[in-house]
Write an enzyme that holds these catalytic residues in place. Structure first.
Site, PDB file in Angstrom:
ATOM      1  N   GLY A  71       0.798  -1.221   0.000  1.00  0.00           N
ATOM      2  CA  GLY A  71       0.000   0.000   0.000  1.00  0.00           C
ATOM      3  C   GLY A  71       0.828   1.266   0.000  1.00  0.00           C
ATOM      4  O   GLY A  71       0.446   2.263  -0.629  1.00  0.00           O
ATOM      5  N   ASN A 151      -7.141   4.582   9.264  1.00  0.00           N
ATOM      6  CA  ASN A 151      -6.480   3.437   9.875  1.00  0.00           C
ATOM      7  C   ASN A 151      -6.377   3.539  11.394  1.00  0.00           C
ATOM      8  O   ASN A 151      -6.069   2.547  12.051  1.00  0.00           O
ATOM      9  CB  ASN A 151      -5.061   3.268   9.294  1.00  0.00           C
ATOM     10  N   GLN A 181      -7.487   0.131   4.187  1.00  0.00           N
ATOM     11  CA  GLN A 181      -8.301  -0.309   5.326  1.00  0.00           C
ATOM     12  C   GLN A 181      -9.762  -0.565   4.945  1.00  0.00           C
ATOM     13  O   GLN A 181     -10.512  -1.138   5.733  1.00  0.00           O
ATOM     14  CB  GLN A 181      -8.237   0.734   6.447  1.00  0.00           C
ATOM     15  N   HIS A 203      -1.888  -7.695   2.881  1.00  0.00           N
ATOM     16  CA  HIS A 203      -1.697  -8.222   4.234  1.00  0.00           C
ATOM     17  C   HIS A 203      -2.726  -7.723   5.237  1.00  0.00           C
ATOM     18  O   HIS A 203      -2.700  -8.114   6.402  1.00  0.00           O
ATOM     19  CB  HIS A 203      -0.268  -7.965   4.731  1.00  0.00           C
ATOM     20  N   CYS A 325       6.167   4.126  15.630  1.00  0.00           N
ATOM     21  CA  CYS A 325       7.052   3.943  16.777  1.00  0.00           C
ATOM     22  C   CYS A 325       8.456   4.391  16.381  1.00  0.00           C
ATOM     23  O   CYS A 325       8.999   3.930  15.382  1.00  0.00           O
ATOM     24  CB  CYS A 325       7.064   2.480  17.198  1.00  0.00           C
TER      25      CYS A 325
END
Length: 383
Positions: A71, A151, A181, A203, A325
């Site tokens: 994506g 998302n 999504q 995925h 993160c």
């Protein structure tokens, strides 16, 4: 009970059916689809069958689908290609501020090339309104990009209505939507919409990582940005990920077998968790009531999300804050900030659901979450 995985918006476990479909293409059916000998021709036939399968589910012309690495590449290729095609005369782009970083970081790059970007306002659900899109359009606008499902919050954006309104103002504007999504829970008809470019990833529907699709409607002003070969009708250079394409098609076939039943199951899981959490003092639902059923974003007053997520992980509950993160610390969510302001940016936690989850897991998770929230409040002073 073992680990309860509630981070399906990040990725889903690979289906055994998908794994089985892919296995031969890691073994004896290893050909390069650009080769002209028999092994290569078989690989090419498999890739094209997979393309047709995905296109059929998306109600699109197979010739309008380009395989990508996922994506992120699909988003980057869509926006970069549309901008470069008309950068001299149409340097303006309209976007929502709650897009995935794949879009936002690409826009930052395009700004370094001269793009002018207008970010739209959003309401407290993170939703874009059609009239605001129309108001942002200029004579120099080349692209409007709004994701179909957010998302982090699960907010469903009115992308078909946006595309229709944009085309009524200026049919030459290219409309792109990140639909990564949306794929797990929405029936998508690209031929039935006025969207020109759309991005997808395998995925998120129990397919493999490393394979995505970019939809490019015929005659859309767009140029490729990845060169090095004549693959994908000269729209993306590089040897196709044959096994990945087969896996994407197998995941789509499995998605369609019991689509409505599975979506309802996921909705039941989401609602069950909310019923378990809403009784926790200081629990706030950040996702709108009409959000995609895969995502529930909540905040617990006074409970930092980094601390809660760490304790949940140790207790066997895997969730996320829905944000990147960096160096082990969570960055404040740009989505939550745009929609809610500063009130919940350090407290928002995203739980996301897949067809493999069970009600037993949800009830177990709700109990663990309530316990961890209570213990954090009792033991720590948060800011």
């Amino acid at each position: 009970m073992g680990v309860v995985y509630l981070d399906n918006a990040a990725t889903t476990p690979l289906s055994e059916t998908v794994r089985t479909a892919m296995r031969p293409f890691f073994e004896d059916q290893f050909g390069n689809p650009s080769s002209t000998h028999e092994v290569g021709r078989k690989a090419r036939q498999a890739v094209e069958r997979a393309r047709r399968t995905v296109a059929q589910w998306l109600e699109a012309d197979p010739h309008d689908l380009v395989w990508t690495s996922g994506g992120t590449e699909a988003d980057a290729a869509a926006l970069t290609g549309a901008f470069l095609a008309r950068r001299a005369t149409r340097p303006h782009i309209v976007a929502s501020p709650v897009e995935h970083h794949a879009v936002l970081h690409t826009l930052s790059f395009l700004q370094s090339l001269g793009a002018e970007v207008t970010f739209l306002p959003v309401d407290s659900d993170g939703r874009v309104h059609v009239e605001d899109v129309v108001a942002a359009i200029r004579p120099t606008t080349s692209v409007v990009t709004v994701m179909a499902v957010n998302n982090e919050l699960g907010t469903v954006q009115p992308v078909d209505a946006i595309a229709k309104a944009v085309k009524e103002v200026d049919p030459a504007i290219v409309v792109h939507s990140d639909m990564v999504q949306a794929l797990p829970t929405q029936r998508i008809s690209l031929d039935g919409s006025e969207i020109d470019l759309a991005s997808f990833s395998a995925h998120k529907i129990h397919g493999p990582k490393g394979i995505g699709v970019l939809y490019i409607r015929k005659h859309t002003p767009w140029v490729p940005y990845l060169y090095g070969g004549n693959q994908e009708a000269k729209r993306r250079g590089g040897t196709e990920n044959v096994a990945g394409a087969i896996g994407f098609a197998a995941a789509v076939e499995e998605l369609g077998k019991a689509f409505d039943r599975d979506v309802e199951h996921i909705r039941t899981l989401r609602d069950r968790l909310w019923e378990g959490l809403r009784v926790v003092p200081g629990c706030h639902r950040l996702s709108p009531d009409d959000a995609a059923p895969t995502i529930l974003n909540v905040a617990f007053t006074g409970v930092r999300n980094d601390m809660l997520l760490m304790r949940l992980d140790l207790a066997g509950i895997e969730a996320s804050a829905g944000s990147a993160c960096t160096a082990g610390s969570l960055e404040p969510s740009h989505v939550i900030q745009a929609a809610k302001g500063d009130a919940y940016i350090r407290e928002a936690v995203r739980f996301s659901f897949g067809v493999q989850n069970t009600l037993e897991e949800i009830d177990h998770a709700a109990g663990i979450i309530e316990t961890q929230v209570r213990e954090i409040r009792e033991r720590f002073t948060t800011s």
